[in-house]
Design a protein around this motif. Structure first.
Motif, PDB file in Angstrom:
ATOM      1  N   ASP A 174       3.759  -5.166  25.131  1.00  0.00           N
ATOM      2  CA  ASP A 174       4.809  -5.452  26.105  1.00  0.00           C
ATOM      3  C   ASP A 174       5.005  -4.218  26.974  1.00  0.00           C
ATOM      4  O   ASP A 174       5.537  -3.213  26.519  1.00  0.00           O
ATOM      5  N   ALA A 175       4.578  -4.301  28.225  1.00  0.00           N
ATOM      6  CA  ALA A 175       4.667  -3.157  29.125  1.00  0.00           C
ATOM      7  C   ALA A 175       6.004  -3.077  29.850  1.00  0.00           C
ATOM      8  O   ALA A 175       6.251  -2.107  30.573  1.00  0.00           O
ATOM      9  N   TYR A 176       6.869  -4.069  29.662  1.00  0.00           N
ATOM     10  CA  TYR A 176       8.129  -4.099  30.411  1.00  0.00           C
ATOM     11  C   TYR A 176       9.345  -3.859  29.522  1.00  0.00           C
ATOM     12  O   TYR A 176      10.295  -3.191  29.940  1.00  0.00           O
ATOM     13  N   CYS A 177       9.368  -4.422  28.338  1.00  0.00           N
ATOM     14  CA  CYS A 177      10.428  -4.167  27.361  1.00  0.00           C
ATOM     15  C   CYS A 177       9.726  -3.646  26.115  1.00  0.00           C
ATOM     16  O   CYS A 177       9.155  -4.414  25.341  1.00  0.00           O
ATOM     17  N   GLN A 207       1.790  -7.269  38.610  1.00  0.00           N
ATOM     18  CA  GLN A 207       1.343  -8.661  38.686  1.00  0.00           C
ATOM     19  C   GLN A 207       2.019  -9.560  37.669  1.00  0.00           C
ATOM     20  O   GLN A 207       2.281 -10.734  37.939  1.00  0.00           O
ATOM     21  N   GLU A 208       2.303  -9.016  36.497  1.00  0.00           N
ATOM     22  CA  GLU A 208       2.821  -9.859  35.414  1.00  0.00           C
ATOM     23  C   GLU A 208       4.131 -10.564  35.767  1.00  0.00           C
ATOM     24  O   GLU A 208       4.243 -11.792  35.572  1.00  0.00           O
ATOM     25  N   ALA A 224      12.481  -9.043  44.259  1.00  0.00           N
ATOM     26  CA  ALA A 224      12.469  -8.984  42.799  1.00  0.00           C
ATOM     27  C   ALA A 224      11.049  -8.820  42.288  1.00  0.00           C
ATOM     28  O   ALA A 224      10.788  -8.009  41.399  1.00  0.00           O
ATOM     29  N   VAL A 225      10.106  -9.609  42.855  1.00  0.00           N
ATOM     30  CA  VAL A 225       8.692  -9.521  42.475  1.00  0.00           C
ATOM     31  C   VAL A 225       7.845  -9.554  43.737  1.00  0.00           C
ATOM     32  O   VAL A 225       8.290  -9.999  44.807  1.00  0.00           O
ATOM     33  N   SER A 226       6.623  -9.080  43.624  1.00  0.00           N
ATOM     34  CA  SER A 226       5.703  -9.086  44.756  1.00  0.00           C
ATOM     35  C   SER A 226       4.297  -9.388  44.260  1.00  0.00           C
ATOM     36  O   SER A 226       3.846  -8.813  43.263  1.00  0.00           O
ATOM     37  N   GLY A 227       3.620 -10.287  44.982  1.00  0.00           N
ATOM     38  CA  GLY A 227       2.262 -10.644  44.586  1.00  0.00           C
ATOM     39  C   GLY A 227       1.184  -9.877  45.304  1.00  0.00           C
ATOM     40  O   GLY A 227      -0.006 -10.063  45.022  1.00  0.00           O
ATOM     41  N   ASP A 228       1.570  -9.007  46.240  1.00  0.00           N
ATOM     42  CA  ASP A 228       0.575  -8.287  47.026  1.00  0.00           C
ATOM     43  C   ASP A 228       0.578  -6.793  46.754  1.00  0.00           C
ATOM     44  O   ASP A 228       0.014  -6.007  47.528  1.00  0.00           O
ATOM     45  N   ASN A 278       1.197  -9.831  26.529  1.00  0.00           N
ATOM     46  CA  ASN A 278       2.059  -9.260  27.576  1.00  0.00           C
ATOM     47  C   ASN A 278       3.507  -9.703  27.343  1.00  0.00           C
ATOM     48  O   ASN A 278       3.790 -10.480  26.426  1.00  0.00           O
ATOM     49  N   HIS A 279       4.401  -9.232  28.181  1.00  0.00           N
ATOM     50  CA  HIS A 279       5.830  -9.508  28.032  1.00  0.00           C
ATOM     51  C   HIS A 279       6.150 -10.987  28.218  1.00  0.00           C
ATOM     52  O   HIS A 279       6.881 -11.592  27.426  1.00  0.00           O
ATOM     53  N   ILE A 280       5.605 -11.602  29.258  1.00  0.00           N
ATOM     54  CA  ILE A 280       6.007 -12.969  29.596  1.00  0.00           C
ATOM     55  C   ILE A 280       5.381 -14.026  28.695  1.00  0.00           C
ATOM     56  O   ILE A 280       5.706 -15.214  28.832  1.00  0.00           O
TER      57      ILE A 280
END
Length: 292
Positions: free
Chosen positions: A239-242, A186-187, A173-177, A267-269
């Protein structure tokens, strides 16, 4: 608590304020992609319960503590059915007036809330926070027709392999690398990959075919049918995601009672758990749902 939806056991968290009911207003909450009831939706539900509303958050089918296979699969028709039956569950609660029910969605939950409420007149008010209003026409335009078609072709290949092998394919779902993930960048990791979102029910993966579900489902169409149900849109200017443009487009399409609150997010979050943004969002939602 739990209830059944299409034979799936749906786990939920019901918050009944002290002294509420009979006849109290109720709100069903639905949250972000991959989200579970203890995360973003739970944050907003707790705040609205403090304001006197009976609130219900849920783990949608295939996620968290709810039943359903394959696990971690985004199922738009199934999620809409979960919301349908969550409203029925809440309406039957002795503390709640069945004629005073609203729905609140955050992130992709905003898209689901809009789409659901547009076709269920039991909902008397809607609030969408940092909503993701997917629209296949807009997605194809953004990706380009060739890339969009290529995604559909690759999804068909995944479906063929899964049928042949019986093995469900997954992505993180997400990745930190910087690795591949459904929610890349990253967000999303800054929330889901850290203690900010800690929940025993959250799992860092989605079925690969969840992407097909997301790019082929039209949430934005709910804007054309939501009237006369009042709609509140709360969105961040950054908001770069929604996208803010998507939120404005949905708002412009609504012909009935509506309002929009813009917040100067970074940002979005920000609208997930940062108090200086969540506080005004919650305050506006409380005011909006006072019509119930």
């Amino acid at each position: 608590m739990s209830f059944l939806s299409d034979g799936f056991e749906i786990a939920g968290c019901l918050r009944v304020p002290s002294g509420a009911g009979p006849g109290a207003p109720g709100i069903v909450f639905t949250g972000p992609l991959t989200g579970v009831k203890e995360q973003v939706a739970g944050t907003y539900a707790a705040r609205l319960a403090d304001a006197g509303f009976v609130t219900l958050t849920l783990d949608h089918r295939r996620f968290g503590e709810s039943g359903g296979e394959p696990r971690q699969h985004e199922d738009p028709p199934g999620k809409l059915a979960d919301l349908r039956d969550a409203v029925s569950f809440l309406a039957a609660h002795p503390a709640v007036d069945a004629n005073r029910i609203g729905v609140c969605g955050i992130c992709f939950g905003g898209g689901y809330a809009l789409r659901f409420a547009a076709f269920d007149p039991r909902i008397k008010a809607v609030a969408c926070v940092a909503g993701g209003y997917n629209d296949p026409v807009t997605i194809r335009r953004s990706m380009g027709p060739d890339a969009y078609r290529a995604l559909l072709v690759s999804s068909g290949e995944v479906a063929r392999r899964q049928f042949a092998t019986g093995e469900v394919e997954y992505r993180p779902a997400v990745s930190g690398d910087g690795g591949p993930a459904v929610m890349g960048g990253q967000e999303p990791f800054d929330y889901y990959g850290t203690e900010r979102s800690a929940s025993p029910g959250w799992v860092n993966r989605l079925t690969t075919l969840s992407v097909w579900e997301l790019v082929t489902t039209d949430f934005a169409a709910g804007a054309d049918f939501i009237a006369p149900t009042p709609l509140l849109v709360v969105h961040g200017r950054t908001d770069a995601y929604c996208s803010p443009e998507g939120a404005q487009s949905v708002f412009d399409r609504v012909s009935g009672p509506k309002d929009i609150l813009w917040l100067d997010t970074t940002n979005h979050i920000d609208l997930y758990d940062v108090p200086r943004f969540v506080d005004p969002a919650v305050a506006r939602c409380v005011e909006w749902f006072s019509v119930l």
